[in-house]
Design an enzyme around this catalytic site. Structure first.
Site, PDB file in Angstrom:
ATOM      1  N   PHE A  42       3.983 -46.201 -13.977  1.00  0.00           N
ATOM      2  CA  PHE A  42       4.371 -45.294 -15.059  1.00  0.00           C
ATOM      3  C   PHE A  42       4.263 -43.869 -14.531  1.00  0.00           C
ATOM      4  O   PHE A  42       3.192 -43.456 -14.068  1.00  0.00           O
ATOM      5  CB  PHE A  42       3.486 -45.458 -16.291  1.00  0.00           C
ATOM      6  CG  PHE A  42       3.952 -44.613 -17.452  1.00  0.00           C
ATOM      7  CD1 PHE A  42       4.926 -45.078 -18.315  1.00  0.00           C
ATOM      8  CD2 PHE A  42       3.451 -43.345 -17.654  1.00  0.00           C
ATOM      9  CE1 PHE A  42       5.383 -44.305 -19.372  1.00  0.00           C
ATOM     10  CE2 PHE A  42       3.887 -42.551 -18.701  1.00  0.00           C
ATOM     11  CZ  PHE A  42       4.857 -43.031 -19.566  1.00  0.00           C
ATOM     12  N   ASP A  81       0.574 -40.158  -7.428  1.00  0.00           N
ATOM     13  CA  ASP A  81       0.453 -39.822  -8.848  1.00  0.00           C
ATOM     14  C   ASP A  81      -1.012 -39.967  -9.251  1.00  0.00           C
ATOM     15  O   ASP A  81      -1.520 -41.072  -9.415  1.00  0.00           O
ATOM     16  CB  ASP A  81       1.347 -40.763  -9.663  1.00  0.00           C
ATOM     17  CG  ASP A  81       1.334 -40.457 -11.153  1.00  0.00           C
ATOM     18  OD1 ASP A  81       0.324 -39.927 -11.646  1.00  0.00           O
ATOM     19  OD2 ASP A  81       2.322 -40.778 -11.838  1.00  0.00           O
ATOM     20  N   LYS A 118      -3.471 -34.571 -17.493  1.00  0.00           N
ATOM     21  CA  LYS A 118      -4.532 -35.197 -18.275  1.00  0.00           C
ATOM     22  C   LYS A 118      -5.864 -34.458 -18.154  1.00  0.00           C
ATOM     23  O   LYS A 118      -6.025 -33.389 -18.723  1.00  0.00           O
ATOM     24  CB  LYS A 118      -4.637 -36.681 -17.930  1.00  0.00           C
ATOM     25  CG  LYS A 118      -3.424 -37.484 -18.443  1.00  0.00           C
ATOM     26  CD  LYS A 118      -3.669 -38.950 -18.459  1.00  0.00           C
ATOM     27  CE  LYS A 118      -2.482 -39.723 -19.016  1.00  0.00           C
ATOM     28  NZ  LYS A 118      -2.330 -39.590 -20.471  1.00  0.00           N
TER      29      LYS A 118
END
Length: 390
Positions: free
Chosen positions: A132, A217, A246
């Site tokens: 993702f 990532d 995040k």
């Protein structure tokens, strides 16, 4: 909630509570009910809700200056770039607002670097099944889950998906058009699945051999989540570029793309930008986060708490072997895979006062604050067990 249903785009499956305030690992809804939050904004509030040092720093900056645009310098952003490059071993930082934007920057970086190297046909990026990488058209195409892509065709060209952790499949996928490999050290949305030991190191060697960029990532795994500042550091490698978001701002919206000096030379003025990227408020919060998560004691605490929590969850698996298939994870990013759909158990946990969510259809995801206590982790296991037995 009725107003939300009337006015908000109905693109989220929101849990039926309105959260109003929080402190540490606790949040309260509009009716005053208290919950133990072991999701942390989906791996975002690493220091917990309303951490006093973040609050004080942001309040001080709010009274001075909020936003000036990236056509000017600002001290919080410069300080943050220095902290990030020192902690990562990479030399250049670009700031944006989200993880998807950070991955977009990585994708553009890879294509531009290869063109500057004299390889104009190298534009494809290898990514992994069940990965993702975001919701923009490019990053949802990079994502290796067709359920997120359905209805948005035709998707942009330039992405190839191979099985996660399968080095031979990666090697077979490399061709004359390959520019880079983009990989998560742990697939968060893919069910909290870690890469096999040595996989990132093998990808680094393959990229060096083939002239590719290795892009990592770190949106869910970065900023101390796994007991290292960045998860790739467990493999003792240096990527060409990484994406962050995040936990970087502890809940304030900020993303970053870090890269090597050589790769960064390709993004000259005019090639990329962001109006709000690295604004003074978000950068101020992120500087507090960096100061805390580069403290060796905090990283040791994350490792110890993660090991403890995982051991307690595996004990629970032993008590409920027909309900819990596996408990897995690294540091304070943990998944509990069930034999059944996770949604009813998430609802039951919420009713009991425990907040978490799903990573895939059958996996419960835990991403608590690094400041969570052992008593809170124990309470989480007790509430989860009650939910699973109901």
């Amino acid at each position: 909630m009725e107003k939300a249903k009337a006015h908000l785009l109905q693109n989220y499956k929101q849990q039926p509570i309105v959260l109003e305030r929080g402190l540490g690992s606790r949040v309260w809804d509009a009716e005053g009910r208290e919950y133990l939050d072991l999701l942390g904004g989906i791996a975002t509030c690493g220091l917990g809700h309303c951490h006093p040092e973040v609050v004080a720093a942001v309040r001080s900056q709010l009274e001075k200056l909020w936003h000036v645009s990236n056509v000017f310098y600002s001290e919080p952003q410069i300080e943050l770039a220095g902290r990030l490059t020192a902690a990562s071993g990479l030399q250049r930082a670009f700031f944006c607002n989200s993880g998807a934007e950070a991955n977009e920057a990585l994708i553009k970086l890879a294509r531009k670097v290869q063109k500057d190297r004299g390889n104009p046909d190298r534009y494809e990026i290898i990514t992994f099944e069940n990965s993702f990488h975001g919701r923009t058209l490019a990053t949802v195409t990079a994502t290796g889950q067709t359920k997120y892509q359905k209805g948005f065709e035709p998707l942009p060209a330039g992405f190839t998906h191979v099985p996660y952790g399968d080095l031979e499949a990666v090697k077979k996928a490399v061709g004359p058009n390959t520019a880079a490999i983009l990989v998560e050290p742990i697939q968060g949305e893919g069910g909290v699945r870690s890469a096999p030991a040595g996989f990132l190191k093998a990808l680094r060697a393959l990229c060096d051999e083939k002239g590719l960029l290795l892009l990592v990532d770190e949106i869910q795994t970065g900023m101390g989540r796994t007991g290292k500042v960045f998860a790739y550091q467990h493999e003792d490698i240096l990527p060409d570029g990484i994406s962050l978001a995040k936990s970087l701002g502890n809940g304030l919206p900020i993303g970053a793309m870090l890269c090597t000096e050589e790769a960064g030379k390709s993004l000259v003025p005019g090639t990329h930008g962001s109006t709000f990227g690295g604004n003074l408020i978000a950068a101020t919060a992120a500087n507090v986060v960096l100061r805390k998560v580069t403290d060796p004691q905090m990283l040791r605490d994350v490792t110890q708490k993660g090991d403890y929590f995982l051991s307690r969850l595996r004990e629970l698996q032993g008590r409920l072997p027909t309900v819990v298939k596996e408990a897995r994870g690294h540091g304070l990013l943990i998944g509990v895979e069930l034999f059944q759909d996770a949604a009813p158990y998430i609802a039951k946990c919420r009713e009991l006062g425990l907040l978490l969510n799903a990573a895939g259809e059958k996996t419960l995801r835990f991403a608590p604050a690094y400041t969570v206590t052992h008593d809170e982790l124990d309470q989480g296991v007790r509430l989860l067990e009650r939910a699973l037995k109901s």
